[in-house]
Write an enzyme that holds these catalytic residues in place. Structure first.
Site, PDB file in Angstrom:
ATOM      1  N   TYR A 184      -1.527   0.361  -0.386  1.00  0.00           N
ATOM      2  CA  TYR A 184      -1.065   1.992  -0.362  1.00  0.00           C
ATOM      3  C   TYR A 184      -2.659   2.646   0.082  1.00  0.00           C
ATOM      4  O   TYR A 184      -3.684   2.223  -0.358  1.00  0.00           O
ATOM      5  CB  TYR A 184      -0.501   2.296  -1.464  1.00  0.00           C
ATOM      6  CG  TYR A 184      -0.172   3.548  -1.534  1.00  0.00           C
ATOM      7  CD1 TYR A 184       1.173   4.065  -0.939  1.00  0.00           C
ATOM      8  CD2 TYR A 184      -0.674   4.825  -2.241  1.00  0.00           C
ATOM      9  CE1 TYR A 184       1.781   5.282  -0.958  1.00  0.00           C
ATOM     10  CE2 TYR A 184      -0.208   6.081  -2.230  1.00  0.00           C
ATOM     11  CZ  TYR A 184       0.888   6.516  -1.439  1.00  0.00           C
ATOM     12  OH  TYR A 184       1.476   7.694  -1.356  1.00  0.00           O
ATOM     13  N   THR A 186      -4.233   5.061  -0.829  1.00  0.00           N
ATOM     14  CA  THR A 186      -5.423   5.289  -1.948  1.00  0.00           C
ATOM     15  C   THR A 186      -6.095   4.373  -2.374  1.00  0.00           C
ATOM     16  O   THR A 186      -7.185   4.326  -3.243  1.00  0.00           O
ATOM     17  CB  THR A 186      -4.762   6.172  -3.171  1.00  0.00           C
ATOM     18  OG1 THR A 186      -3.727   5.247  -3.652  1.00  0.00           O
ATOM     19  CG2 THR A 186      -3.789   7.370  -2.509  1.00  0.00           C
ATOM     20  N   LYS A 187      -5.693   2.749  -2.219  1.00  0.00           N
ATOM     21  CA  LYS A 187      -6.497   1.901  -2.642  1.00  0.00           C
ATOM     22  C   LYS A 187      -7.624   1.649  -2.081  1.00  0.00           C
ATOM     23  O   LYS A 187      -8.264   2.171  -1.243  1.00  0.00           O
ATOM     24  CB  LYS A 187      -5.507   0.476  -2.553  1.00  0.00           C
ATOM     25  CG  LYS A 187      -4.069   0.669  -2.919  1.00  0.00           C
ATOM     26  CD  LYS A 187      -3.838   1.011  -4.381  1.00  0.00           C
ATOM     27  CE  LYS A 187      -2.332   0.959  -4.884  1.00  0.00           C
ATOM     28  NZ  LYS A 187      -2.509   1.554  -6.365  1.00  0.00           N
ATOM     29  N   VAL A 188      -8.317   1.013  -3.039  1.00  0.00           N
ATOM     30  CA  VAL A 188      -9.937   0.512  -2.663  1.00  0.00           C
ATOM     31  C   VAL A 188      -9.886  -0.107  -1.116  1.00  0.00           C
ATOM     32  O   VAL A 188     -10.733   0.080  -0.460  1.00  0.00           O
ATOM     33  CB  VAL A 188     -10.660  -0.671  -3.484  1.00  0.00           C
ATOM     34  CG1 VAL A 188     -11.768  -0.872  -3.270  1.00  0.00           C
ATOM     35  CG2 VAL A 188     -10.304  -0.060  -5.038  1.00  0.00           C
TER      36      VAL A 188
END
Length: 374
Positions: A184, A186-188
């Protein structure tokens, strides 16, 4: 201008040419579904985690969990031990297989699964232990590995928030029988839309996930496994992820720099009844997917920061076991006291690799003003 906990636009400005080149490459390839970009990303993501691992790209992190559970043989009547202090998709995936989630509480000091409580939650119906590597650092895996071996269980790691994290030198996702990832945005390691993957060192588990993501088919139009799903990773997202994977370690380093700046600027606000900053457990490399802090007057702090145009996030305001959608599971308020207490006290500060230092300093200054004025 309002400051939010996450923003991809500064990063996109830096990487725009590469991202658009990735899109153009796929569109010009003549293959838009399960082509070279998916295969390439699967190979490269597996290699990032060490020799012998296999990766299957899927359409999102929730289906990564669901397909991994099904590949590990989880179904109706089975139980999966996990936590309620997590994003709801962890539990949605378990329920969608027909299995029952069994919750254990988390630890006060790090908000991760309390491994001392796990054995008491194991029954003759338990099939899988599902630890969540939360907020950017790994759960304590050795006690879970010993329990799994003693009771003949499988471990599925939820790595949605732990790309690049390490536990005593081992990458997150390599300490169980399988691991599920979300990409997704927003993930790292985030895509420009949805995406997910299942990682495993077991050939049979990998084969099962590959079949499950493509209608249960082993070859074109021939179903060998049910229930099958349409859960393929998109070619465009895979090509973007391939490029971003080469920068994953740099993203982690930049997040660590933001965390250190917060720690330096807020350290004197800590103490009994004050602000609690994230703690990194011995042996862990924290990747700070989110920078979660704790204060007994959380709601007052968050509300006061709005006057500074700073909009913070709460991860998570409602423990999963208290949500009405899971009322059928029979968990009552008070059954997981640490999890429930945390839900009223934790909140996240802005955290992403391209967060400008000036914005970090503004957040630090505003938070200092608010907390010292309480």
């Amino acid at each position: 201008m309002t400051t939010y906990v996450w923003d991809y636009l500064p990063e996109y400005a830096k990487e725009k040419d590469d991202i658009l080149e990735a899109v153009g490459k796929v569109f010009a390839s003549g293959r838009l579904v399960l082509g070279d970009s998916v295969r390439g990303f699967e190979e490269e993501f597996a290699a990032y985690h060490g020799a012998g691992h296999r990766c299957t790209g899927v359409d999102n992190g929730t289906n990564a969990l669901k397909l991994a559970l099904e590949a590990l043989g989880v179904g109706p009547g089975d139980e999966v031990v996990t936590v309620s202090n997590t994003a709801a998709p962890t539990v949605v995936a378990i329920v969608s297989t027909g299995a029952t989630p069994v919750f254990v509480d988390v630890r006060e000091e790090d908000f991760l699964i309390d491994t001392d409580q796990v054995e008491a939650a194991i029954t003759d119906r338990t099939k899988v232990l599902l630890p969540v590597h939360l907020y950017g650092q790994c759960a304590d895996m050795e006690p879970l590995r010993r329990l799994a071996e003693r009771h003949g269980l499988r471990i599925l790691e939820d790595c949605a928030q732990a790309h690049g994290a390490r536990h005593h030198g081992r990458p997150a996702g390599t300490m169980g029988h399988a691991a599920a990832y979300s990409f997704y945005p927003t993930k790292v390691l985030g895509a420009y839309g949805d995406g997910g993957a299942v990682l495993t060192a077991d050939e049979e588990t990998d084969r099962a996930v590959r079949q499950l993501r493509y209608y249960g088919m082993d070859k074109t139009y021939y179903v060998v496994r049910t229930p099958g799903h349409n859960a393929r990773l998109d070619e465009v997202q895979a090509e973007i992820l391939r490029r971003k994977l080469t920068r994953l370690d740099a993203y982690v380093e930049a997040r660590g720099a933001v965390a250190r700046r917060y720690e330096e600027g807020l350290a004197d606000l800590t103490g009994p009844g004050g602000l609690l900053l994230p703690a990194t457990n011995p042996g862990n490399t924290h990747v700070y997917y989110v920078y979660v802090v704790r204060h007994p007057r959380r709601d007052d702090v968050v509300e006061a920061l709005k006057a500074h145009d700073i909009a913070l996030n709460i991860s998570y305001p409602w423990p999963v076991h208290t949500m009405s959608g899971f009322a059928h599971l029979g968990w009552k308020p008070g059954s997981l006291p640490v999890t429930e207490r945390l839900a009223g006290e934790i909140f996240s500060l802005p955290m992403y690799p391209s967060l400008p230092e000036a914005v970090q300093d503004r957040v630090i200054g505003a938070l200092r003003d608010v907390i010292t004025g309480l």
